[in-house]
Write a protein that holds these residues in place. Structure first.
Motif, short mmCIF file in Angstrom:
data_model
loop_
_atom_site.label_atom_id
_atom_site.label_comp_id
_atom_site.label_asym_id
_atom_site.label_seq_id
_atom_site.Cartn_x
_atom_site.Cartn_y
_atom_site.Cartn_z
N THR A 166 0.84 -1.20 0.00
CA THR A 166 0.00 0.00 0.00
C THR A 166 0.87 1.25 0.00
O THR A 166 0.60 2.21 -0.73
CB THR A 166 -0.94 -0.01 1.22
N LEU A 167 1.93 1.25 0.80
CA LEU A 167 2.88 2.37 0.82
C LEU A 167 3.50 2.57 -0.56
O LEU A 167 3.61 3.72 -1.04
CB LEU A 167 3.97 2.12 1.86
N GLN A 168 3.88 1.49 -1.20
CA GLN A 168 4.48 1.59 -2.53
C GLN A 168 3.50 2.20 -3.54
O GLN A 168 3.88 3.07 -4.34
CB GLN A 168 4.93 0.21 -3.02
N VAL A 169 2.27 1.75 -3.50
CA VAL A 169 1.27 2.26 -4.44
C VAL A 169 1.00 3.74 -4.18
O VAL A 169 0.99 4.56 -5.11
CB VAL A 169 -0.04 1.44 -4.35
N ILE A 170 0.77 4.10 -2.93
CA ILE A 170 0.48 5.51 -2.60
C ILE A 170 1.65 6.41 -3.00
O ILE A 170 1.45 7.46 -3.61
CB ILE A 170 0.14 5.65 -1.10
N THR A 171 2.86 6.00 -2.68
CA THR A 171 4.04 6.80 -3.01
C THR A 171 4.18 6.96 -4.51
O THR A 171 4.43 8.07 -5.01
CB THR A 171 5.31 6.13 -2.42
N THR A 172 4.00 5.88 -5.24
CA THR A 172 4.14 5.93 -6.70
C THR A 172 3.07 6.82 -7.32
O THR A 172 3.35 7.62 -8.22
CB THR A 172 4.07 4.50 -7.29
N VAL A 173 1.86 6.72 -6.84
CA VAL A 173 0.78 7.55 -7.38
C VAL A 173 1.00 9.02 -7.05
O VAL A 173 0.88 9.89 -7.92
CB VAL A 173 -0.59 7.06 -6.87
N VAL A 174 1.35 9.33 -5.81
CA VAL A 174 1.56 10.73 -5.41
C VAL A 174 2.69 11.35 -6.23
O VAL A 174 2.54 12.45 -6.77
CB VAL A 174 1.84 10.83 -3.89
N PRO A 233 4.92 23.05 -2.30
CA PRO A 233 5.81 22.66 -1.20
C PRO A 233 5.32 21.41 -0.45
O PRO A 233 6.11 20.52 -0.12
CB PRO A 233 5.82 23.88 -0.28
N PHE A 234 4.03 21.33 -0.21
CA PHE A 234 3.49 20.16 0.48
C PHE A 234 3.63 18.91 -0.38
O PHE A 234 3.94 17.83 0.12
CB PHE A 234 2.02 20.39 0.86
N TRP A 235 3.43 19.07 -1.67
CA TRP A 235 3.51 17.93 -2.58
C TRP A 235 4.96 17.42 -2.68
O TRP A 235 5.20 16.22 -2.61
CB TRP A 235 3.01 18.34 -3.95
N TYR A 236 5.91 18.34 -2.83
CA TYR A 236 7.31 17.93 -2.93
C TYR A 236 7.80 17.30 -1.62
O TYR A 236 8.40 16.22 -1.63
CB TYR A 236 8.21 19.12 -3.30
N PHE A 237 7.54 17.96 -0.50
CA PHE A 237 8.00 17.42 0.77
C PHE A 237 7.22 16.16 1.14
O PHE A 237 7.77 15.23 1.74
CB PHE A 237 7.93 18.47 1.88
N GLY A 238 5.94 16.10 0.80
CA GLY A 238 5.16 14.90 1.04
C GLY A 238 5.69 13.73 0.24
O GLY A 238 5.80 12.60 0.77
N SER A 239 6.01 13.96 -1.02
CA SER A 239 6.59 12.89 -1.85
C SER A 239 7.92 12.43 -1.28
O SER A 239 8.18 11.22 -1.19
CB SER A 239 6.79 13.40 -3.29
N LEU A 240 8.74 13.38 -0.89
CA LEU A 240 10.03 13.02 -0.30
C LEU A 240 9.84 12.22 0.99
O LEU A 240 10.55 11.24 1.23
CB LEU A 240 10.86 14.29 -0.04
N GLY A 241 8.88 12.61 1.80
CA GLY A 241 8.60 11.87 3.03
C GLY A 241 8.16 10.45 2.74
O GLY A 241 8.61 9.49 3.40
N LEU A 242 7.27 10.28 1.78
CA LEU A 242 6.81 8.93 1.42
C LEU A 242 7.95 8.07 0.89
O LEU A 242 8.07 6.89 1.25
CB LEU A 242 5.68 9.02 0.40
N VAL A 243 8.79 8.64 0.04
CA VAL A 243 9.93 7.90 -0.49
C VAL A 243 10.88 7.51 0.65
O VAL A 243 11.41 6.39 0.68
CB VAL A 243 10.65 8.70 -1.60
N THR A 244 11.08 8.41 1.58
CA THR A 244 11.95 8.12 2.73
C THR A 244 11.38 6.97 3.57
O THR A 244 12.12 6.06 3.96
CB THR A 244 12.14 9.38 3.59
#
Length: 148
Positions: A4-12, A55-66
């Motif tokens: 689920t984490l992988q799917v959400i991160t990839t989609v975001v 900013p939220f999208w970039y940092f959110g994506s970075l957080g999910l990837v981390t």
């Protein structure tokens, strides 16, 4: 749960890449073809809107990837996830150092208060944005490759 984490991160991240790609591919050509000052006003509006959301999208994506990299540290493909994260960090640095200063100037311009070189500043933002797109596309490609 990890899937689920992988799917959400990839989609975001994928949607963010699509939105950023749409700016030079579709939005700016349409906006630039508007009559008189409408194009400049539309870009100012886009700068205000993007300045609030991205900013939220970039940092959110970075957080999910981390989170993905940490949670999947012992799994295949983690090196690619880490590479994706490093590229996202590069894109954030590019944004803060190169694009945000221009955006902060241009987002409140009107035909009455814009500087004489406003078109050159828009072209400079566009060039840096193209570079950022290349970086986030590479980040997304690493993420997708980590899935396979």
């Amino acid at each position: 749960m990890f899937s689920t984490l992988q799917v959400i991160t990839t989609v975001v991240l994928g949607v963010m890449v699509g939105v950023e790609f749409a700016v030079p591919a579709f939005i700016n050509p349409m906006v630039n073809s508007l009559p008189e000052d409408a194009g400049q006003l539309a870009r100012a509006f886009g700068g205000r809107r993007g300045g609030k959301v991205m900013p939220f999208w970039y940092f959110g994506s970075l957080g999910l990837v981390t989170i993905w990299a940490v949670a999947g540290w012992d799994r295949d493909g983690t090196g690619l996830v880490v590479a994706s994260g490093v590229l996202l960090i590069v894109s954030v640095i590019m944004s803060i150092a190169l694009l945000v200063p221009i955006n902060n100037r241009t987002k409140n311009w009107t035909p009455e208060n814009r500087p004489a070189d406003w078109k050159e500043q828009m072209r400079r933002w566009d060039r840096w944005h193209h570079g950022r797109i290349a970086v986030i596309v590479a980040s997304f490609a690493c993420l997708v490759a980590a899935l396979v």
